[in-house]
Design an enzyme around this catalytic site. Structure first.
Site, short mmCIF file in Angstrom:
data_model
loop_
_atom_site.label_atom_id
_atom_site.label_comp_id
_atom_site.label_asym_id
_atom_site.label_seq_id
_atom_site.Cartn_x
_atom_site.Cartn_y
_atom_site.Cartn_z
N HIS A 123 -0.68 -0.59 -9.73
CA HIS A 123 -1.29 -1.41 -9.03
C HIS A 123 -1.71 -2.85 -9.69
O HIS A 123 -2.88 -3.22 -9.60
CB HIS A 123 -2.52 -0.76 -8.22
N ARG B 165 0.88 -1.09 -0.19
CA ARG B 165 0.06 0.05 0.11
C ARG B 165 1.01 1.01 -0.01
O ARG B 165 1.89 1.51 0.71
CB ARG B 165 -0.81 0.09 1.36
P1 NAP Z 1 -1.11 -11.11 5.80
O1 NAP Z 1 -0.99 -12.50 5.56
O2 NAP Z 1 -2.02 -10.55 6.40
O3 NAP Z 1 0.40 -10.49 6.18
C1 NAP Z 1 0.69 -9.45 6.70
C2 NAP Z 1 2.12 -9.36 7.33
O4 NAP Z 1 2.38 -8.20 7.95
C3 NAP Z 1 2.25 -10.35 8.56
O5 NAP Z 1 3.49 -11.28 8.62
C4 NAP Z 1 2.35 -9.49 9.66
O6 NAP Z 1 2.96 -9.87 10.76
C5 NAP Z 1 2.90 -8.15 9.12
N1 NAP Z 1 2.63 -7.03 9.79
C6 NAP Z 1 1.31 -6.37 10.15
N2 NAP Z 1 1.55 -5.32 10.79
C7 NAP Z 1 2.65 -5.28 10.99
C8 NAP Z 1 3.29 -4.43 12.01
N3 NAP Z 1 2.79 -3.25 12.74
N4 NAP Z 1 4.75 -4.58 12.29
C9 NAP Z 1 5.34 -5.77 11.62
N5 NAP Z 1 4.79 -6.53 10.73
C10 NAP Z 1 3.44 -6.26 10.65
O7 NAP Z 1 -1.36 -10.16 4.39
P2 NAP Z 1 -0.94 -10.69 2.93
O8 NAP Z 1 -1.76 -11.55 2.27
O9 NAP Z 1 0.48 -11.11 2.65
O10 NAP Z 1 -0.84 -9.31 2.17
C11 NAP Z 1 0.20 -8.10 2.29
C12 NAP Z 1 -0.57 -6.84 1.93
O11 NAP Z 1 -0.45 -6.95 0.34
C13 NAP Z 1 -2.30 -6.63 1.90
O12 NAP Z 1 -2.48 -6.04 3.02
C14 NAP Z 1 -2.52 -5.62 0.88
O13 NAP Z 1 -2.44 -4.37 1.01
C15 NAP Z 1 -1.31 -5.91 -0.16
N6 NAP Z 1 -1.67 -6.55 -1.64
C16 NAP Z 1 -1.54 -5.78 -2.65
C17 NAP Z 1 -1.65 -6.06 -3.90
C18 NAP Z 1 -1.03 -5.54 -5.22
O14 NAP Z 1 -1.51 -5.76 -6.24
N7 NAP Z 1 -0.38 -4.52 -5.12
C19 NAP Z 1 -2.35 -7.34 -4.15
C20 NAP Z 1 -2.80 -8.04 -2.95
C21 NAP Z 1 -2.34 -7.51 -1.67
P3 NAP Z 1 2.48 -11.13 11.86
O15 NAP Z 1 2.85 -12.25 10.77
O16 NAP Z 1 3.18 -11.01 13.02
O17 NAP Z 1 0.84 -11.09 12.16
#
Ligand code: NAP
Length: 309
Positions: A272, A224
Site C-alpha cells: 500500500h 482498494r
Molecule cells: P476521485 O477523484 O474521486 O475519482 C474517482 C473516479 O472513479 C471518478 O472518475 C469516478 O467517476 C470513478 N468512479 C467512482 N465510482 C464509479 C463507478 N461506480 N463506476 C465507474 N466509475 C466510478 O478519486 P482519486 O483521488 O482519483 O482516488 C481514487 C482512489 O485511489 C481513492 O478512492 C483511494 O481509494 C485510492 N488511493 C490509493 C492510494 C494508495 O496508496 N494505494 C493512495 C491514494 C488513493 P466520475 O468521474 O464519473 O465521478
C-alpha cells in the site's frame, strides 16, 4: 482557531509540527480516547475510531489525511452531518503515474520475464509486443487517474478509460457507466484499477468481469483491494487467463502471512505504497481549504456521501 488531530497509527507529532509551521496562529489538539478535549473548529484525521465520531459533530468540517474515504464512510449513519473533505491529488497523482508506468512498462517490455531468464543465466531475446495491441484500460478518471492517463499517453499506449459519468478526453477512448463496462474491459490488455471503494465497486472485478479481459492480460490495482475478488483473480492467474497482477492493495491489510498471493510468482506485491500522503503538501492544501471556508468560499474535494466518494 483549534484543529483536532488524529491518526489511528499514532504517528501524530510530525502533523502537529507541520501545522505549527504552516498555520502558526492555530492551536492543534491531539485527540486521545477517554481524555477531555477543548472544543475544536476543524478535525484532520485518518482512520478514526467510533469513539472519535461524537467529537466530530461539533466541528465545521472534517478533513482526511488521504484521498480515499471508505474508512470513514463505513460508519454510515453514525457519522455526524458535517462536510467531509478529502485530499485532492496533493502530490499523489505523480506517485501513481510513476507506479503504474513502471508496472505497465515491465509487462510491455517483458522485464519480469528477462529477470527470470537472467537468473537462469539465459541470453534469450523474446518477441516484442506491438504497442498498438497493448491497450491500457484505466478504471476511474479522477484526480489520481488523470496523471496516470497522461503518462501512459506520453509513452504512446492506446488508452481507454471508464468512469461513472460520461467524459471526453483527447486521444482516450472513454466509456461510462455499468452498461459500457463490458466493452471497456474487452479491449484492455492491461487493466489499471483506480476506483474508490463504494457499494457499487466492491467486488466489481470478479471472475466474470476479469474473464472479459484479453487472454494474457495483466491487472494493476492501486486503489482498494476489496474491488477485486481475490479468490477469482488467483484462479484466473493460475489458469493463465490473467498473465500477471501488480497489487498494492488488498481486501485485508497487511496481507496475511499465509495468503496464497505471496506464493504466486505472477503476482507482484507492494504494501500500500503506490501513493503516499506527502505531509507538507497535505497540510498546505488543508490550510488553504480552511482559509477558503472561513471566508465563505466553496472548496474542492467535498465527499458526496450518497455516491460514496
Ligand atoms: P476521485 O477523484 O474521486 O475519482 C474517482 C473516479 O472513479 C471518478 O472518475 C469516478 O467517476 C470513478 N468512479 C467512482 N465510482 C464509479 C463507478 N461506480 N463506476 C465507474 N466509475 C466510478 O478519486 P482519486 O483521488 O482519483 O482516488 C481514487 C482512489 O485511489 C481513492 O478512492 C483511494 O481509494 C485510492 N488511493 C490509493 C492510494 C494508495 O496508496 N494505494 C493512495 C491514494 C488513493 P466520475 O468521474 O464519473 O465521478
Amino acid at each position: 482557531m483549534r484543529i483536532l488531530l488524529f491518526r489511528a497509527d499514532g504517528v501524530i507529532q510530525p502533523w502537529v509540527d507541520e501545522f505549527a509551521a504552516v498555520m502558526p496562529q492555530v492551536e492543534t489538539v491531539v485527540w486521545r480516547e477517554g481524555e477531555p478535549h477543548a472544543p475544536c473548529d476543524y478535525a484532520v484525521l485518518w482512520a478514526p475510531t467510533p469513539a472519535l465520531l461524537e467529537q466530530l459533530a461539533h466541528v465545521k468540517a472534517v478533513f482526511l489525511m488521504g484521498a480515499g474515504v471508505d474508512a470513514l464512510l463505513r460508519f454510515g449513519g453514525a457519522l455526524p452531518d458535517v462536510p467531509i473533505i478529502r485530499l485532492g491529488d496533493a502530490g499523489m497523482g505523480m506517485q501513481m503515474a510513476e507506479y503504474v508506468a513502471h508496472a505497465v512498462l515491465r509487462y510491455f517490455r517483458r522485464f519480469d520475464e528477462y529477470e527470470q531468464l537472467a537468473r537462469r543465466n539465459e541470453w534469450k531475446p523474446l518477441p516484442a509486443f506491438d504497442k498498438r495491441e497493448f491497450a491500457v484500460g484505466v478504471m476511474g478518471m479522477g484526480k489520481l487517474a488523470l496523471p496516470v492517463i497522461d503518462t501512459l499517453r506520453h509513452f504512446g499506449f492506446p488508452v481507454r478509460a471508464w468512469s461513472r459519468s460520461h467524459k471526453q478526453l483527447d486521444g482516450v477512448a472513454c466509456f461510462a457507466g455499468a452498461q459500457q463496462l463490458d466493452d471497456f474491459l474487452r479491449g484492455a490488455r492491461v487493466l489499471v484499477c483506480m476506483l474508490p471503494l463504494t457499494a457499487d465497486t466492491a467486488r466489481l472485478l470478479d471472475r466474470q468481469r476479469l474473464s472479459l479481459l484479453a487472454q494474457g492480460a495483466c491487472l494493476i490495482n492501486v486503489s482498494r483491494g476489496a474491488i477485486v475478488d481475490e479468490h477469482d483473480l488467483l484462479a484466473l492467474v493460475r489458469s493463465g487467463h490473467v498473465a500477471g497482477a501488480t497489487l498494492d492493495v488488498f481486501a485485508g491489510e497487511p496481507l496475511p502471512a499465509g495468503h496464497p498471493f505471496w506464493q504466486e510468482p505472477r503476482i507482484s506485491i507492494t504494501p500500500h505504497i503506490s501513493a503516499l500522503t506527502l505531509r507538507p503538501e497535505a497540510v498546505r492544501q488543508i490550510a488553504a481549504k480552511i482559509e477558503a471556508l472561513e471566508q465563505g468560499q466553496p472548496v474542492d474535494d467535498v465527499v458526496d456521501r450518497n455516491r460514496g466518494y
